[in-house]
Design a protein around this motif. Sequence first.
Motif, PDB file in Angstrom:
ATOM      1  N   UNK A  76       3.171  11.121   8.562  1.00  0.00           N
ATOM      2  CA  UNK A  76       3.514   9.728   8.831  1.00  0.00           C
ATOM      3  C   UNK A  76       4.967   9.526   8.880  1.00  0.00           C
ATOM      4  N   UNK A  77       5.515   8.752   9.813  1.00  0.00           N
ATOM      5  CA  UNK A  77       7.165   8.649   9.850  1.00  0.00           C
ATOM      6  C   UNK A  77       7.304   7.510   8.784  1.00  0.00           C
ATOM      7  N   UNK A  78       8.543   8.073   7.899  1.00  0.00           N
ATOM      8  CA  UNK A  78       8.929   7.052   6.872  1.00  0.00           C
ATOM      9  C   UNK A  78      10.276   7.187   6.803  1.00  0.00           C
ATOM     10  N   UNK A  79      11.262   6.333   6.249  1.00  0.00           N
ATOM     11  CA  UNK A  79      12.554   6.328   6.183  1.00  0.00           C
ATOM     12  C   UNK A  79      12.655   6.917   4.710  1.00  0.00           C
ATOM     13  N   UNK A  80      13.971   6.798   4.451  1.00  0.00           N
ATOM     14  CA  UNK A  80      14.439   7.630   3.113  1.00  0.00           C
ATOM     15  C   UNK A  80      13.860   7.118   1.730  1.00  0.00           C
ATOM     16  N   UNK A  81      13.291   5.777   1.859  1.00  0.00           N
ATOM     17  CA  UNK A  81      12.903   5.488   0.762  1.00  0.00           C
ATOM     18  C   UNK A  81      11.193   5.489   0.851  1.00  0.00           C
ATOM     19  N   UNK A  82      10.614   6.160   1.860  1.00  0.00           N
ATOM     20  CA  UNK A  82       9.399   5.973   2.246  1.00  0.00           C
ATOM     21  C   UNK A  82       8.595   4.900   2.739  1.00  0.00           C
ATOM     22  N   UNK A  83       9.237   3.919   3.193  1.00  0.00           N
ATOM     23  CA  UNK A  83       8.765   2.815   4.162  1.00  0.00           C
ATOM     24  C   UNK A  83       8.141   3.481   5.466  1.00  0.00           C
ATOM     25  N   UNK A 130      -2.945  29.971   6.520  1.00  0.00           N
ATOM     26  CA  UNK A 130      -1.618  30.137   7.274  1.00  0.00           C
ATOM     27  C   UNK A 130      -1.169  28.637   7.385  1.00  0.00           C
ATOM     28  N   UNK A 131      -1.356  27.941   6.542  1.00  0.00           N
ATOM     29  CA  UNK A 131      -0.856  26.399   6.297  1.00  0.00           C
ATOM     30  C   UNK A 131      -1.804  25.238   6.819  1.00  0.00           C
ATOM     31  N   UNK A 132      -1.400  23.929   6.159  1.00  0.00           N
ATOM     32  CA  UNK A 132      -2.159  23.058   6.076  1.00  0.00           C
ATOM     33  C   UNK A 132      -1.442  21.763   6.511  1.00  0.00           C
ATOM     34  N   UNK A 133      -1.843  21.037   7.651  1.00  0.00           N
ATOM     35  CA  UNK A 133      -1.072  19.770   8.023  1.00  0.00           C
ATOM     36  C   UNK A 133      -1.587  18.404   7.503  1.00  0.00           C
ATOM     37  N   UNK A 134      -1.073  17.386   7.624  1.00  0.00           N
ATOM     38  CA  UNK A 134      -1.540  16.101   7.077  1.00  0.00           C
ATOM     39  C   UNK A 134      -2.956  15.804   7.533  1.00  0.00           C
ATOM     40  N   UNK A 135      -3.578  15.357   6.387  1.00  0.00           N
ATOM     41  CA  UNK A 135      -5.140  14.647   6.615  1.00  0.00           C
ATOM     42  C   UNK A 135      -4.824  13.545   7.739  1.00  0.00           C
ATOM     43  N   UNK A 136      -5.558  13.670   8.895  1.00  0.00           N
ATOM     44  CA  UNK A 136      -5.337  12.638   9.755  1.00  0.00           C
ATOM     45  C   UNK A 136      -6.158  11.397   9.663  1.00  0.00           C
ATOM     46  N   UNK A 141       0.895  -1.239  -0.058  1.00  0.00           N
ATOM     47  CA  UNK A 141      -0.004   0.120   0.038  1.00  0.00           C
ATOM     48  C   UNK A 141       0.849   1.282   0.132  1.00  0.00           C
ATOM     49  N   UNK A 142       0.509   2.206  -0.834  1.00  0.00           N
ATOM     50  CA  UNK A 142       1.144   3.473  -0.749  1.00  0.00           C
ATOM     51  C   UNK A 142       0.142   4.519  -0.309  1.00  0.00           C
ATOM     52  N   UNK A 143       0.435   5.203   0.788  1.00  0.00           N
ATOM     53  CA  UNK A 143      -0.359   6.429   1.234  1.00  0.00           C
ATOM     54  C   UNK A 143       0.366   7.843   0.871  1.00  0.00           C
ATOM     55  N   UNK A 144      -0.642   8.460   0.197  1.00  0.00           N
ATOM     56  CA  UNK A 144      -0.370   9.760  -0.679  1.00  0.00           C
ATOM     57  C   UNK A 144      -1.369  10.595  -0.341  1.00  0.00           C
ATOM     58  N   UNK A 145      -1.773  10.753   0.866  1.00  0.00           N
ATOM     59  CA  UNK A 145      -3.075  11.408   1.251  1.00  0.00           C
ATOM     60  C   UNK A 145      -2.932  12.834   1.449  1.00  0.00           C
ATOM     61  N   UNK A 194       1.909  14.247   3.089  1.00  0.00           N
ATOM     62  CA  UNK A 194       1.419  13.462   4.248  1.00  0.00           C
ATOM     63  C   UNK A 194       2.900  12.897   5.013  1.00  0.00           C
ATOM     64  N   UNK A 195       3.933  12.888   4.415  1.00  0.00           N
ATOM     65  CA  UNK A 195       5.055  12.745   5.105  1.00  0.00           C
ATOM     66  C   UNK A 195       5.950  13.729   5.499  1.00  0.00           C
ATOM     67  N   UNK A 196       5.886  14.856   4.662  1.00  0.00           N
ATOM     68  CA  UNK A 196       6.695  15.903   4.836  1.00  0.00           C
ATOM     69  C   UNK A 196       6.197  17.282   5.504  1.00  0.00           C
TER      70      UNK A 196
END
Lengths: 246, 470
Positions: B422-429, B398-404, B237-241, B441-443
């Motif tokens: 969402x916490x990910x490593x350098x390749x998105x895991x 003034x900004x948006x944060x990730x969809x929770x 699954x890839x989360x790009x929300x 959602x990750x940055x």
Amino acid sequence: MVPHEKGERVPLTISGYDAKKGTVSFAFHEVGKTTKELGCYSEGQEILNVTGPLGNPSEIKKFGKVLCIGGSIMIAPLLLQVKAMKAAGNQVTTVLGARTKEAMIMEKEAKTLSDKVYVATDDGSYGNKGLDFLNDLLKKEKFDRCVVMGPVVMMRDVSAITKPFGIPTVVTLTPIMIDGMGMCGVCRVTVGGKMMFGCVDGPEFDGHQTNFEELILRQRTMLPEERLGSLLWETSGGCKCGGNKA
Amino acid sequence: MAETKPKPKLNKKAVEMAKQEPKVRAKNFKEVALGYTEAEAQEEASRCLTCPKPQCMTACPVEVPIPTFIKCIKEKKYAEGIAAIKTKNALPAVCGRVCPQEVQCQSKCVIGKMGDPISIGRLERFLADWERENGSQLPPKPTPTGKKVAVIGAGPAGLTVAADLIKQGHEVTEFEALHVGGGVLSYGIPEFRLPKAIVQNEVNYVQKLGVDLRLGNLIGRTHTIPELMKEGGYDAVFIGSGAGLPQFTGCPGENLGGIYSANEFLIRVNLMKGYLFPEYDTPIRIGKHVVVIGGGNVAMDCARCSMRLGSDVCLVYRRSRDELPARHEEIENAEEEGLVCKFLAAPVEFYGDERGWVKSMKAVCMELTEPDAKGRRGVKVIPDSEFTMEVDTVIIAIGQTPNPIIQRTTEGLQSDPRHGTITVNEVGKTSLDGVYAGGDVATGAATVISAMGAGKRAAKAMHEYLTNKK
Ligand SMILES: Cc1cc2nc3c(=O)[nH]c(=O)nc-3n(C[C@H](O)[C@H](O)[C@H](O)COP(=O)(O)OP(=O)(O)OC[C@H]3O[C@@H](n4cnc5c(N)ncnc54)[C@H](O)[C@@H]3O)c2cc1C
Ligand code: FES
């Protein structure tokens, strides 16, 4: 739900489902352009998009004695809760409210589903006049939980009545919504002094903590435009379904 | 067969791109920048030196083969040029329009040291537009691997992952909560900057590759991730929300009528086409005196939409002009269209009329503090500097944060409690096996191209994961 390409996204409360047939049903009043238009759809006509169910599931468990109060069109989804509360082993008393006798709906269904049913109308044309009788009822009987679904004013009034009796009261808030997934914030309500989003934090909230006055004002913010949209639709021919509706 | 040509004389000036006149465009929602003609593209491309060690490419988050595609333009091999871009970037018509090229590829162009850098973005746009007019070609169908992937969200990150994985032969289903694909490209960035027909075209391309796009599916509610993996039979699954949760100021009076989050305003105007009300059913109510709070791309877009709806707009930003985070081109465009800016100011309270509609705003003046170790300057309130502005519409950008929702409904998925990312490593895991995430959602809210870059990296890692999984 988005009826068509040029349509609005409108939030509707689910009032029934049939998992076997794979259907869900909604009940709505034809108040604005979109609902009037939806009312004209004929059987089998396609709706562009339906997303859901959204929001948090209702808290259904054994509370003991539950008072379920539904007003107007929200009686339909309320009865779904009545059924579930009953199935969870609760003793359920249902109160149905409507403007007039003619506007009362689903009384028979309510009677089969609940242990006891009271009815009330605003004008007193049927059953109790207004909701003041609840005061007497609550003095006589002890309830462990109260669930209210209906017009905001009604939810406000019921919450005010149950508060002195200390009955936990759950209201289903109906602010304006667009995306229904927490992205626009138009559905923000103040509950317990904190900003909450009706669509993702709700729709059910603690009636004793809800700022109803703010909600009432916020519900009216687009009223002139809504009226205009509805009027234009009607004057431009309105329903084009062939006249199977009044 | 290398041709030997005399070295062309270096032209230091970039070819300008035609735009609608400010006075005209400030009243319509049509695209502002009109794009290069073939002759203009030829002329601009001819300035490129085709460096053997191209620096521009190193500054592109998805490593588009820039010199190659520019060379194709010079040789009028447009189909080849766009194919070269598409090996790395599935959304060139979008990136050519909205990437901050001035801080990426174009910042490294060697010609930039002597004059204007090559207008890489405009050339990319030229090829993408050429393709749209002349028909696109699909890459050959890969052999199916029998693996199934679910992609959540059809924004730039999700579309990139979907395109990359389907090209590798995996079966891809993309779940999107809204009733259209494109993410911010559809609901946020306005028509006059990025026409929706172009976004739709790019979404269609990904569908033509074979991706099954399912609209109206809010993952976390309609299905959860564990359900997708267990019952749905998805191997990864890839989360790009994205980051769509609007931030508010917390000032008293913020729930008055006439105060919109940027997202509400932009969703009404762009996604629901409120500017065409009542032809389209979603209304937008806007007053004569609009204040937009913020200074990023989102704030600029709100301000420019408001001007197009006939309002006078004042942008209130708490830092100074130099700190404005929006794309330079858009700041210039907005000012040409009549935007007034009030720098070094922030709201304190909003007041309403008897119908609960906003009528004025109290604000304070700010000053910049000395730069911190990272060189970033903070702000502080100047005491006794309060002032009041008459307003009838306020837009909070003034900004948006990730969809929770996904973070809340997926057990074991680690996320940052403060930022909601969402916490990910350098390749998105992510912390869950087979579950990857990337983009806003990750940055936190970033850029289209960085979301696509994250998508590229995740797609590569996912392909490896799927290949090694038995
Ligand atoms: C107004 C505005 C202007 C901008 N201007 C620029 C610019 O000029 N240049 C630039 O580079 N960047 C710009 N950005 C930023 C850029 O658009 C984003 O960084 C980028 O779109 C992020 O891509 P993404 O794929 O991570 O997320 P998104 O584009 O946000 O897409 C996420 C998608 O996932 C869907 N989704 C969310 N939750 C769920 C769920 N639970 N289930 C299913 N689907 C879900 C959403 O509906 C959405 O379609 C701008 C942003 C905004 C808001
Ligand atoms: S309806 Fe948009 S955030 Fe709730």
